[in-house]
Design a protein around this motif. Structure first.
Motif, PDB file in Angstrom:
ATOM      1  N   ASP A 252       0.850  -1.195   0.000  1.00  0.00           N
ATOM      2  CA  ASP A 252       0.000   0.000   0.000  1.00  0.00           C
ATOM      3  C   ASP A 252       0.887   1.247   0.000  1.00  0.00           C
ATOM      4  O   ASP A 252       1.713   1.422   0.909  1.00  0.00           O
ATOM      5  N   PRO A 253       0.740   2.134  -1.004  1.00  0.00           N
ATOM      6  CA  PRO A 253       1.612   3.312  -1.085  1.00  0.00           C
ATOM      7  C   PRO A 253       1.401   4.305   0.049  1.00  0.00           C
ATOM      8  O   PRO A 253       2.246   5.186   0.256  1.00  0.00           O
ATOM      9  N   ARG A 254       0.335   4.150   0.794  1.00  0.00           N
ATOM     10  CA  ARG A 254       0.095   5.054   1.923  1.00  0.00           C
ATOM     11  C   ARG A 254       0.969   4.718   3.127  1.00  0.00           C
ATOM     12  O   ARG A 254       1.065   5.516   4.064  1.00  0.00           O
ATOM     13  N   LEU A 255       1.593   3.542   3.124  1.00  0.00           N
ATOM     14  CA  LEU A 255       2.466   3.162   4.234  1.00  0.00           C
ATOM     15  C   LEU A 255       3.852   3.749   4.024  1.00  0.00           C
ATOM     16  O   LEU A 255       4.503   3.503   2.996  1.00  0.00           O
ATOM     17  N   VAL A 256       4.321   4.509   4.990  1.00  0.00           N
ATOM     18  CA  VAL A 256       5.676   5.074   4.989  1.00  0.00           C
ATOM     19  C   VAL A 256       6.456   4.360   6.081  1.00  0.00           C
ATOM     20  O   VAL A 256       6.101   4.427   7.259  1.00  0.00           O
ATOM     21  N   LEU A 257       7.504   3.664   5.702  1.00  0.00           N
ATOM     22  CA  LEU A 257       8.315   2.916   6.662  1.00  0.00           C
ATOM     23  C   LEU A 257       9.630   3.647   6.898  1.00  0.00           C
ATOM     24  O   LEU A 257      10.423   3.839   5.985  1.00  0.00           O
ATOM     25  N   ILE A 258       9.833   4.062   8.131  1.00  0.00           N
ATOM     26  CA  ILE A 258      11.091   4.685   8.541  1.00  0.00           C
ATOM     27  C   ILE A 258      11.880   3.647   9.317  1.00  0.00           C
ATOM     28  O   ILE A 258      11.420   3.133  10.340  1.00  0.00           O
ATOM     29  N   LYS A 259      13.060   3.340   8.828  1.00  0.00           N
ATOM     30  CA  LYS A 259      13.884   2.296   9.438  1.00  0.00           C
ATOM     31  C   LYS A 259      14.949   2.933  10.337  1.00  0.00           C
ATOM     32  O   LYS A 259      15.764   3.720   9.871  1.00  0.00           O
ATOM     33  N   VAL A 260      14.902   2.568  11.591  1.00  0.00           N
ATOM     34  CA  VAL A 260      15.827   3.112  12.586  1.00  0.00           C
ATOM     35  C   VAL A 260      16.851   2.046  12.941  1.00  0.00           C
ATOM     36  O   VAL A 260      16.503   0.870  13.130  1.00  0.00           O
ATOM     37  N   SER A 261      18.106   2.440  13.039  1.00  0.00           N
ATOM     38  CA  SER A 261      19.161   1.501  13.430  1.00  0.00           C
ATOM     39  C   SER A 261      19.417   1.598  14.933  1.00  0.00           C
ATOM     40  O   SER A 261      19.104   2.604  15.571  1.00  0.00           O
TER      41      SER A 261
END
Length: 484
Positions: A252-261
């Motif tokens: 779904d293009p509405r999902l924004v995933l920010i990946k934190v280390s």
């Protein structure tokens, strides 16, 4: 020294007057059996005398029904420790003169409160006084509450305790009035047209290692039906259990995933900051925990509409307590209807939270930011906002708060619970002192005439012959030949 069982403030005063006059009085706050160590009273009074403490308390032990004993440490009292459930333990040493002075004008109504007036009295006796917490185990008390931390944390919003909560609010409000810590309802204006945003709203979901529940939360957010654009920002905080992989597979293009280390060292508050500061964040940022659910597909619409119906920097809904499968749990629906537009910002210093789901006008959240912690970050933000902005409330349930064994607060140790309480007391202290400082700055100052508009002699109470001309004034003004 005899122990007085505290029942009401008036009874305490009568007991003191019947006893031989002593500097301190030892008070038992509940009906638990107490066994004092041999030198308990000596140690309490010794410390109280050393620092002139008005209230002295200590670590203690709790005896289980099976005879085993566990240690029960307590925490330091801070300026912001104004919640009514502060844990002093069941035994406290009070300065007798301070008790009598603080309760001299106590009314029968105050003494007949459901707690006997204890909360009002201890707030009053601690104004400008020293408190002492002794980190030593000085006595043993019977253990009566065996519930886990997750089962205890909503006692303050249980509808059965409403009358008690109203009484405690009244006591706190009077205390804040005495120390000049009251704030008026937020009046700062909010311009919803300010700034440009990619969408009207963003659902924010911080997550770490919630492979079992995260997709329930994400699907709940993506199923919202709105007549405006929105997205769902999930901040994955270095999950290692497959959570990130699940999120990466969402198309779904509405999902924004920010990946934190892991190297970023972010708590939940830090994850929130990553979300609200991102370019993808909408005008309104709406909370959803990674193991909870919205209860309908209209929640986002209700929240955004409530913002636009008022002048709010924050909107808070209501929620229902349920188990993992959605079955109701006591105390049921949590509305936080103790909040009032006139006194909510003051009473917020006493209670443990503001409610859920929480939503923020993004420019305001960006202005203050969340502390980078994983407990109390939302409370800190709400306290700060309530100091000057209005908070809108929705008293119908919008949210299912799922209680299960995976909750981070399901079964905390006493040490962890103490750390959490201590942190929130710190937040209260910061906020309370800021409010007092602002109130003092805004108080009208005495209208003294300008100093240099007066003749030098007008401010000098000595012999006019010694200080009656401009030459003498110049010497005084330059710091030479000072008259003291």
């Amino acid at each position: 020294m005899n122990i007085i069982r505290f029942t009401t403030v008036n009874d305490l005063r009568e007991e003191i007057f019947r006893m031989p006059l002593e500097q301190y009085v030892l008070v038992r706050l509940d009906d638990r059996e107490i066994i004092m160590d041999d030198h308990c009273i000596h140690r309490l009074t010794e410390v109280a005398e050393e620092i002139d403490s008005t209230l002295t308390y200590s670590y203690y032990r709790e005896k289980n029904a099976d005879g085993t004993v566990i240690q029960h440490p307590v925490i330091d009292y801070q300026p912001g420790s104004v919640r009514d459930d502060f844990d002093f333990g069941p035994l406290v040493l009070l300065n007798t003169a301070d008790v009598l002075a603080a309760t001299e004008d106590f009314t029968d109504a105050e003494s007949s409160m459901l707690d006997g007036g204890w909360y009002a009295m201890r707030l009053r006796i601690t104004i400008g006084k020293m408190m002492a917490m002794i980190p030593e185990y000085l006595y043993t008390a019977e253990r009566v509450d065996y519930r886990k931390s997750g089962e205890q944390q909503h006692d303050y919003v249980n509808p059965r305790n409403k009358e008690y909560q109203l009484q405690m609010e009244k006591a706190l409000t009077e205390h804040l009035r005495q120390i000049d810590g009251l704030v008026s309802p937020g009046s700062a204006s909010v311009d919803y047209k300010a700034g440009r945003f990619p969408v009207e709203a963003s659902v924010i979901i911080p997550v770490r290692n919630r492979v079992r529940t995260v997709m329930d939360a994400v699907n709940s957010a993506l199923s919202q039906k709105c007549d405006f654009d929105y997205n769902v920002i999930v901040v994955d905080n270095d999950s290692t259990d497959g959570t990130r992989e699940l999120l990466e597979n969402v198309t779904d293009p509405r999902l924004v995933l920010i990946k934190v280390s892991a190297s970023e060292n972010l708590g939940i508050g830090g994850c929130w900051n990553r979300a609200i500061l991102s370019e993808q964040c909408g005008r309104f940022a709406v909370q959803l925990d990674s193991d909870d659910l919205y209860n309908s597909d209209s929640v986002l619409t209700q929240v955004v509409n409530h913002f636009h119906a008022g002048n709010y920097a924050m909107v808070i809904g209501s929620y229902a307590m349920v188990d993992f499968d959605g079955n109701p749990l006591p105390p049921g629906i949590i509305t936080h209807d103790e909040w009032t537009d006139t006194n909510g910002p003051n009473n917020a210093l006493r209670i443990h939270g503001f409610g859920a789901p929480r939503a923020f006008f993004t420019p305001i959240a960006r202005r203050f930011l969340f502390p980078n912690v994983s407990y109390g970050e939302d409370y800190a933000m709400a306290l700060r906002i309530s100091r000057e902005y209005s908070i809108g409330r929705i008293y119908t349930p919008l949210y299912l708060c799922r209680r299960w064994e995976g909750n981070s607060d399901a079964a905390l140790s006493i040490e962890k619970s103490n750390a959490n309480h201590s942190y929130k007391d710190c937040l209260r202290s910061i906020e309370l002192m800021a409010r007092v400082r602002i109130n003092m700055q805004n108080r009208p100052r005495p209208n003294f005439p300008p100093f240099f508009d007066q003749a030098p002699g007008d401010y000098w109470e000595g012999d006019d012959e010694d200080f009656d001309d401009e030459d003498d004034f110049d010497e005084f003004d330059n710091g030479s030949d000072l008259p003291f």
